[in-house]
Design an enzyme around this catalytic site. Structure first.
Site, PDB file in Angstrom:
ATOM      1  N   TYR A 104      -1.878   0.083  10.888  1.00  0.00           N
ATOM      2  CA  TYR A 104      -2.042  -0.346   9.493  1.00  0.00           C
ATOM      3  C   TYR A 104      -0.812   0.041   8.683  1.00  0.00           C
ATOM      4  CZ  TYR A 104      -3.629  -0.725   4.695  1.00  0.00           C
ATOM      5  OH  TYR A 104      -3.720  -1.046   3.362  1.00  0.00           O
ATOM      6  N   SER A 164       0.855  -1.189   0.000  1.00  0.00           N
ATOM      7  CA  SER A 164       0.000   0.000   0.000  1.00  0.00           C
ATOM      8  C   SER A 164       0.885   1.231   0.000  1.00  0.00           C
ATOM      9  CB  SER A 164      -0.894   0.008   1.247  1.00  0.00           C
ATOM     10  OG  SER A 164      -1.575   1.245   1.390  1.00  0.00           O
TER      11      SER A 164
END
Length: 252
Positions: A152, A139
């Site tokens: 995260y 990501s």
């Protein structure tokens, strides 16, 4: 002989789109996920495209289940050419000091440990053949940090680092490793992150055009179909309206 691609987290989003596109491109597919009904539905769609498919229902967080599923494959299905470590999630947007331990554990166990468990089970099969390709879905959160991203972001930074480590560890075995770091992709991602709050999830993409599952699947397919001497180590892919994790051009 058709190549076999194993795709984790295939019951929705990027994993599902990748399985379908890989099938269209002539791969035979192993799909994994936690939702048996969705696996069976996807398997039927893959067969309609003329590809053989094997569905494995397990949670990547369960090390023993992962090990058992891969060890119990018959010889044909052990001939895995491509592994797409796609299973992952974000849960919650709390600042670190207000973090919920269960949220943290779900992200760490899925995004980091799950990726490790699957890779540990599959990589030796590739090493036996002295060939293969591992694709890790990271990501932009693995390149930057942003408010509420804390754990995260940490897990995706781990994926980024693991991709580079795998590349060096697998080098002498002729195994490619590709890290793909998407920006904003409209999937179930935000719905999970906001714990079912559809309005909050929709607001993430308000006033801009995000990437789609198919955009990332196309990128994965491009990476895994390069000539044998070409490896795309690291790909950052963003919507045109997004420059980084915080700068987004939204229409009024």
């Amino acid at each position: 002989m058709k190549k076999i691609a194993l795709i984790t987290g295939a019951t929705s989003g990027i994993g599902q789109a990748t399985a379908l596109k890989a099938a269209e491109a002539g791969f035979e597919i192993i799909i994994t996920g936690r939702r048996e009904d969705r696996l069976q539905q996807l398997a039927a769609e893959i067969r309609q495209k003329g590809s053989e498919v094997l569905s494995l229902c397990f949670d990547v967080r369960d090390a023993e289940a992962v090990k058992k599923a891969i060890e119990n494959l018959d010889d044909k299905w052990k001939n895995i050419a491509v592994l797409v470590n796609n299973a992952g999630l974000a849960v919650g947007v709390s600042p670190l000091q207000e973090g919920i331990l269960d949220d943290w554990e779900r992200m760490i166990d899925t995004n980091v440990k799950g990726l490790l468990y699957v890779t540990r089970a599959v990589a030796p099969l590739m090493i036996q053949k002295n060939s293969g390709h591992i694709v890790n879905i990271a990501s932009i959160a693995g390149k930057e940090v942003y408010p509420g991203g804390n754990v995260y972001c940490a897990t995706k930074h781990a994926v980024d680092a693991l991709s580079r480590a795998m590349r060096t560890d697998m080098l002498k075995h002729n195994i490619k490793v590709t890290n793909i770091a998407p920006g904003m992709v409209e999937t179930e991602f935000s719905l999970v992150r906001y714990k079912g709050d559809a309005a909050a999830a929709k607001n993430v993409y308000k006033g801009m055009t995000p990437l789609t599952n198919e955009d990332i699947a196309d990128t994965i397919l491009f990476a895994i179909t390069r000539p044998a001497h070409v490896c795309l180590n690291d790909i950052v892919i963003m919507p045109t309206a997004q420059a980084n994790s915080r700068d987004v051009n939204r229409e009024a």
